[in-house]
Design a protein around this motif. Sequence first.
Motif, PDB file in Angstrom:
ATOM      1  N   VAL A 156       0.948  -1.129   0.091  1.00  0.00           N
ATOM      2  CA  VAL A 156       0.274  -0.019  -0.132  1.00  0.00           C
ATOM      3  C   VAL A 156       0.944   1.371   0.006  1.00  0.00           C
ATOM      4  O   VAL A 156       0.606   2.375  -0.850  1.00  0.00           O
ATOM      5  CB  VAL A 156      -0.747   0.026   1.252  1.00  0.00           C
ATOM      6  CG1 VAL A 156      -1.616   1.374   1.297  1.00  0.00           C
ATOM      7  CG2 VAL A 156      -1.872  -1.201   1.023  1.00  0.00           C
ATOM      8  N   ALA A 157       1.888   1.221   0.757  1.00  0.00           N
ATOM      9  CA  ALA A 157       2.845   2.474   0.725  1.00  0.00           C
ATOM     10  C   ALA A 157       3.513   2.838  -0.368  1.00  0.00           C
ATOM     11  O   ALA A 157       3.443   3.814  -0.881  1.00  0.00           O
ATOM     12  CB  ALA A 157       3.746   2.158   2.012  1.00  0.00           C
ATOM     13  N   SER A 159       2.566   1.818  -3.265  1.00  0.00           N
ATOM     14  CA  SER A 159       1.473   2.081  -4.463  1.00  0.00           C
ATOM     15  C   SER A 159       1.376   3.667  -4.289  1.00  0.00           C
ATOM     16  O   SER A 159       0.509   4.124  -5.325  1.00  0.00           O
ATOM     17  CB  SER A 159       0.400   1.393  -4.323  1.00  0.00           C
ATOM     18  OG  SER A 159      -0.309   1.620  -3.170  1.00  0.00           O
ATOM     19  N   GLN A 160       1.470   4.019  -3.325  1.00  0.00           N
ATOM     20  CA  GLN A 160       1.173   5.735  -3.336  1.00  0.00           C
ATOM     21  C   GLN A 160       2.233   6.627  -3.774  1.00  0.00           C
ATOM     22  O   GLN A 160       2.132   7.931  -3.919  1.00  0.00           O
ATOM     23  CB  GLN A 160       1.149   6.266  -1.881  1.00  0.00           C
ATOM     24  CG  GLN A 160      -0.151   5.269  -1.274  1.00  0.00           C
ATOM     25  CD  GLN A 160      -1.424   5.456  -1.587  1.00  0.00           C
ATOM     26  OE1 GLN A 160      -1.899   6.424  -2.062  1.00  0.00           O
ATOM     27  NE2 GLN A 160      -1.993   4.332  -1.831  1.00  0.00           N
ATOM     28  N   LYS A 162       4.581   8.370  -6.663  1.00  0.00           N
ATOM     29  CA  LYS A 162       4.190   8.758  -7.987  1.00  0.00           C
ATOM     30  C   LYS A 162       4.957   7.935  -8.960  1.00  0.00           C
ATOM     31  O   LYS A 162       4.350   7.365 -10.012  1.00  0.00           O
ATOM     32  CB  LYS A 162       4.435  10.204  -8.326  1.00  0.00           C
ATOM     33  CG  LYS A 162       3.937  10.634  -9.456  1.00  0.00           C
ATOM     34  CD  LYS A 162       4.090  12.202  -9.574  1.00  0.00           C
ATOM     35  CE  LYS A 162       3.582  12.647 -10.964  1.00  0.00           C
ATOM     36  NZ  LYS A 162       3.801  14.213 -10.983  1.00  0.00           N
ATOM     37  N   GLN A 165       4.021   4.450  -9.277  1.00  0.00           N
ATOM     38  CA  GLN A 165       2.410   4.426  -9.909  1.00  0.00           C
ATOM     39  C   GLN A 165       2.749   4.346 -11.539  1.00  0.00           C
ATOM     40  O   GLN A 165       2.068   3.337 -12.127  1.00  0.00           O
ATOM     41  CB  GLN A 165       1.575   5.293  -9.563  1.00  0.00           C
ATOM     42  CG  GLN A 165       1.032   5.317  -8.254  1.00  0.00           C
ATOM     43  CD  GLN A 165       0.245   6.799  -7.845  1.00  0.00           C
ATOM     44  OE1 GLN A 165       0.128   7.706  -8.645  1.00  0.00           O
ATOM     45  NE2 GLN A 165      -0.207   6.653  -6.827  1.00  0.00           N
ATOM     46  N   LEU A 272      -3.696  -3.339  -6.627  1.00  0.00           N
ATOM     47  CA  LEU A 272      -2.594  -2.143  -6.055  1.00  0.00           C
ATOM     48  C   LEU A 272      -1.277  -2.096  -6.826  1.00  0.00           C
ATOM     49  O   LEU A 272      -1.067  -0.812  -6.885  1.00  0.00           O
ATOM     50  CB  LEU A 272      -2.484  -2.503  -4.442  1.00  0.00           C
ATOM     51  CG  LEU A 272      -3.435  -2.329  -3.542  1.00  0.00           C
ATOM     52  CD1 LEU A 272      -3.080  -3.004  -2.179  1.00  0.00           C
ATOM     53  CD2 LEU A 272      -3.985  -0.836  -3.602  1.00  0.00           C
ATOM     54  N   ARG A 275      -1.837  -0.736 -12.472  1.00  0.00           N
ATOM     55  CA  ARG A 275      -2.938   0.472 -13.033  1.00  0.00           C
ATOM     56  C   ARG A 275      -3.027   0.273 -14.187  1.00  0.00           C
ATOM     57  O   ARG A 275      -2.405  -0.334 -15.238  1.00  0.00           O
ATOM     58  CB  ARG A 275      -1.977   1.755 -12.601  1.00  0.00           C
ATOM     59  CG  ARG A 275      -1.843   1.983 -11.229  1.00  0.00           C
ATOM     60  CD  ARG A 275      -2.888   2.198 -10.349  1.00  0.00           C
ATOM     61  NE  ARG A 275      -2.559   2.940  -9.074  1.00  0.00           N
ATOM     62  CZ  ARG A 275      -2.478   2.134  -8.149  1.00  0.00           C
ATOM     63  NH1 ARG A 275      -2.382   0.906  -8.081  1.00  0.00           N
ATOM     64  NH2 ARG A 275      -2.117   2.815  -6.767  1.00  0.00           N
TER      65      ARG A 275
END
Length: 304
Positions: A156-157, A159-160, A162, A165, A272, A275
Amino acid sequence: MKYSGIGGQAVMEGVMMKSKDRYAVAVRKENGEIAVTTEDYKGITGNHFLRNCPIIRGVVGFIESLFLGLHTLTLSMYLGEENAREETEEEKQAREKKEKGEMSVTMCISILLAVLIFMMLPYGLSLFFSKIISSHILLALVEGLIRLAIFLAYVVAISQMKDIQRVFMYHGAEHKCINCIEHGMELNVENVRKSSRQHKRCGTSLLLFVMVVSILFFAFIDVKNRILRVALRLLLIPVIAGVSYEFIRLAGRTENKFVELLSKPGLLLQRLTTREPDDSMIEVGIASVEAVFDWRKYQEEEFK
């Protein structure tokens, strides 16, 4: 879905695809062009037994994927440069020699950190519960849940971030290209765009399965000596990786309902780690596939 044997990974601004003994790295350069390079894949061993024996082949494949992943990641950064040019044979050999030393150090550090964070830290934290839990099986379950929580928090960390992503968007492009050809569709931007970005043979699913399988294996470690307990955990890591690989390998080759059910958590986690890519990223994925895989011949044979 028909198994194609092709696999890959996302790299910096691009996609790596591997088919049998060849792999390709396609990267979107700073000037908008797509740079593609292909290389022979030699692996860490040519031993037939090691490469085909169940469980052992999973360990070999896991180590090879780490080396190949680091190599193609470095290669993608070079290809993506605006002034990147075709190397001479001497320059290529010099670069690869330098890379091998750097990759060996990086890989050792990465494995050490992974063992400390995802194996030793959960075990250490589970010891706090040993005062109120006497069953070693329940303690193994608590340890496994802590390990799983750390892993999910890590995913989760990152995936935030930039930059990550964008890598996850290329990860989605990789999956969508493979799903497109394995479902018998012509490999073009339109068909790839409407294909799924989740795939049962993904490394994300493999890592999640490693976390789950470790709970089952560690539950059988019933020794009082803590040093021996740690040593047994370390010794079981290759076995756990091998068993997890066998499941992912099976999942990619069958449509059995029970196997598909067990694959669901990994597919959910891929929401997650992937994208939706844009069309320019899909074009890079297609270029990487076509550099090493004759998808038309494959579809003629599998989808008559």
